[in-house]
Design an enzyme around this catalytic site. Structure first.
Site, PDB file in Angstrom:
ATOM      1  N   GLN A  31       0.742  -1.302   0.006  1.00 30.52           N
ATOM      2  CA  GLN A  31      -0.036  -0.143   0.194  1.00 30.52           C
ATOM      3  C   GLN A  31       0.824   1.233  -0.116  1.00 30.52           C
ATOM      4  O   GLN A  31       1.711   1.420   0.905  1.00 30.52           O
ATOM      5  CB  GLN A  31      -1.075  -0.131   1.374  1.00 30.52           C
ATOM      6  CG  GLN A  31      -1.946  -1.297   1.271  1.00 30.52           C
ATOM      7  CD  GLN A  31      -3.033  -1.035   0.567  1.00 30.52           C
ATOM      8  OE1 GLN A  31      -3.284  -0.003  -0.277  1.00 30.52           O
ATOM      9  NE2 GLN A  31      -3.673  -2.051  -0.007  1.00 30.52           N
ATOM     10  N   TYR A  54      -6.972 -12.492  -2.557  1.00 27.11           N
ATOM     11  CA  TYR A  54      -5.821 -11.494  -2.902  1.00 27.11           C
ATOM     12  C   TYR A  54      -5.228 -10.722  -1.841  1.00 27.11           C
ATOM     13  O   TYR A  54      -5.279  -9.513  -1.462  1.00 27.11           O
ATOM     14  CB  TYR A  54      -6.540 -10.387  -3.792  1.00 27.11           C
ATOM     15  CG  TYR A  54      -7.421 -10.724  -5.065  1.00 27.11           C
ATOM     16  CD1 TYR A  54      -7.020 -10.991  -6.169  1.00 27.11           C
ATOM     17  CD2 TYR A  54      -8.745 -10.670  -4.620  1.00 27.11           C
ATOM     18  CE1 TYR A  54      -7.749 -11.195  -7.259  1.00 27.11           C
ATOM     19  CE2 TYR A  54      -9.863 -10.936  -5.698  1.00 27.11           C
ATOM     20  CZ  TYR A  54      -9.159 -11.331  -6.825  1.00 27.11           C
ATOM     21  OH  TYR A  54      -9.881 -11.510  -8.077  1.00 27.11           O
ATOM     22  N   ASN A 106      -1.566  -7.883   4.683  1.00 30.10           N
ATOM     23  CA  ASN A 106      -1.769  -6.569   5.099  1.00 30.10           C
ATOM     24  C   ASN A 106      -3.128  -6.607   5.906  1.00 30.10           C
ATOM     25  O   ASN A 106      -3.218  -6.017   7.002  1.00 30.10           O
ATOM     26  CB  ASN A 106      -1.910  -5.572   4.029  1.00 30.10           C
ATOM     27  CG  ASN A 106      -2.189  -4.213   4.263  1.00 30.10           C
ATOM     28  OD1 ASN A 106      -1.286  -3.625   5.091  1.00 30.10           O
ATOM     29  ND2 ASN A 106      -2.993  -3.386   4.076  1.00 30.10           N
ATOM     30  N   GLU A 151      -3.169 -16.073  -2.182  1.00 28.43           N
ATOM     31  CA  GLU A 151      -2.555 -15.008  -2.793  1.00 28.43           C
ATOM     32  C   GLU A 151      -1.488 -15.895  -3.841  1.00 28.43           C
ATOM     33  O   GLU A 151      -1.081 -16.840  -3.539  1.00 28.43           O
ATOM     34  CB  GLU A 151      -1.364 -14.302  -1.827  1.00 28.43           C
ATOM     35  CG  GLU A 151      -0.428 -13.466  -2.558  1.00 28.43           C
ATOM     36  CD  GLU A 151      -1.126 -12.296  -3.420  1.00 28.43           C
ATOM     37  OE1 GLU A 151      -0.264 -12.145  -4.651  1.00 28.43           O
ATOM     38  OE2 GLU A 151      -1.962 -11.779  -3.212  1.00 28.43           O
ATOM     39  N   CYS A 156      -9.872  -0.423  -5.547  1.00 24.17           N
ATOM     40  CA  CYS A 156      -9.139   0.690  -6.059  1.00 24.17           C
ATOM     41  C   CYS A 156      -9.399   1.219  -7.342  1.00 24.17           C
ATOM     42  O   CYS A 156      -8.968   2.194  -8.122  1.00 24.17           O
ATOM     43  CB  CYS A 156      -7.713   0.135  -6.363  1.00 24.17           C
ATOM     44  SG  CYS A 156      -7.561  -1.174  -7.507  1.00 24.17           S
ATOM     45  N   GLU A 190      -9.953   5.213  -3.633  1.00 21.94           N
ATOM     46  CA  GLU A 190      -9.894   3.775  -2.850  1.00 21.94           C
ATOM     47  C   GLU A 190     -11.191   3.968  -2.155  1.00 21.94           C
ATOM     48  O   GLU A 190     -11.276   4.738  -1.245  1.00 21.94           O
ATOM     49  CB  GLU A 190      -8.755   3.827  -1.886  1.00 21.94           C
ATOM     50  CG  GLU A 190      -8.417   2.367  -1.439  1.00 21.94           C
ATOM     51  CD  GLU A 190      -7.447   1.767  -2.550  1.00 21.94           C
ATOM     52  OE1 GLU A 190      -7.159   0.458  -2.161  1.00 21.94           O
ATOM     53  OE2 GLU A 190      -6.920   2.349  -3.637  1.00 21.94           O
TER      54      GLU A 190
END
Length: 364
Positions: free
Chosen positions: A187, A215, A220, A236, A321, A355
């Site tokens: 990020q 994802y 995070n 992922e 996003c 975002e």
């Protein structure tokens, strides 16, 4: 290079109005707006290097005119990136080995005062380069930088030490360690990332059963969200991100999170019984009772099969996003779910980028 900081509040309000209008067909509630710091908010940056006689300097290209702009300071970038930009250019200028055929410098910094500098070349890097780069790193360390230095060329990557740094993010008063790998997604706006994580944790408070995340990157969100669930299963596809996630799980003493290296599309096929995958051997998906799903897809949004998969969960946490592909997905998702909460996270001030976070609950 100046930023119109005095216009920041007005620009953010305009962005919020636009997003609220985009979400209005889906009966979205009033947005919660998370403002960025008006300057020094980007933790990473990439610059081309321009050679002009004995001089060399950072440049960027104007997206409209394609004209190059000399960049001596970068107010969007973290203070640490700006400090490094000022320090490294004079040292590169005086070293023919390091400056020769150098065409780009990438910076990745952290709030914990660590930085990676990647030097990109149109030449093969040899022992002479490595010796000169080692001396450069020592010079910069002597100036107080906690630095990892990397050289890149075609089919080459030379790390002076290693290719990662560890960030510390504070979420609702708790510190989390996050390993960030050079040339992998992180990020960009650490301050906003902390606010995104806090919002996601607040949305999922008082959860029951388990969480599925698609994802997940370096973990995070899943690292911070694990506290709210019995178990978390995350997917992922990028190997460096999976390795960083495994480190983050151990560093933060998270015991209820498992990462699978698979794409969201493949995992959807596995859940639907379309195919069997060797990477799922030893993992009994029936051990998980996931009634919440978290997705943070790329700009293209969720593919149709994954949208159908997501619809099967009682609660959906969706970070986007790209508000336009989000709205495309919401046309289907809001047939079965309602938006309970919506948020704007200003990751990229002074741009049109938005975002967005939405928290959806299955309709009765």
């Amino acid at each position: 290079m100046l930023l119109p900081t005095e216009q920041y509040d007005t620009l953010l309000k305009q962005k919020a109005t636009k997003l609220q209008n985009l979400l209005s067909p889906f009966n979205a509630p009033i947005l919660t707006i998370f403002a960025s710091a008006p300057e020094h908010f980007r933790m990473r940056a990439e610059f081309r290097i321009w050679h002009e006689g004995d001089d060399l300097f950072h440049i960027m290209f104007d997206q409209q005119t394609r004209q190059r702009k000399r960049i001596d300071s970068f107010p969007q970038g973290s203070l640490l990136i700006n400090k490094m930009m000022q320090a490294i250019i004079p040292l590169l200028k005086e070293n023919d080995v390091l400056r020769h055929r150098l065409f780009q410098i990438d910076y990745l910094s952290t709030q914990s005062n660590k930085i990676i500098v990647s030097l990109l070349y149109h030449k093969t890097l040899n022992e002479e380069w490595e010796k000169a780069a080692t001396a450069l790193r020592i010079q910069l360390q002597n100036q107080g930088f906690d630095l990892q230095l990397i050289g890149r060329a075609s089919k080459q990557k030379i790390c002076l030490d290693h290719d990662y740094i560890d960030e510390v993010l504070n979420v609702n008063g708790q510190d989390y360690i996050y390993r960030q790998v050079e040339n992998s997604f992180t990020q960009p706006n650490a301050g906003i990332n902390q606010k995104m994580l806090g919002w996601a944790v607040d949305c999922t408070k008082n959860s029951t059963q388990d969480l599925l995340e698609l994802y997940c990157g370096n973990g995070n969100f899943s690292i911070a969200l694990a506290q709210n669930f019995r178990k978390v299963l995350a997917t992922e596809v990028a190997k460096p991100s999976v390795e960083a996630a495994q480190f983050n799980i151990a560093a933060n003493h998270v015991e209820n999170l498992q990462i699978i290296r698979m794409s969201a599309e493949d995992f959807t096929q596995a859940l639907n019984g379309v195919r069997e995958f060797n990477r799922l051997r030893g993992i009994n998906l029936k051990d998980y009772e996931c009634n919440t799903i978290f997705v943070d897809p790329p700009r293209a949004g969720l593919d149709p099969d994954t949208v159908k998969l997501v619809q099967g969960y009682e609660r959906i946490l969706y970070i986007s996003c790209n508000p336009y592909t989000l709205c495309e997905n919401l046309e289907t998702l809001c047939q079965t779910h309602r938006i309970e909460k919506a948020a704007l996270f200003d990751q990229f001030p002074y741009t049109d980028h938005m975002e967005t976070g939405v928290w959806l609950i299955k309709k009765a």
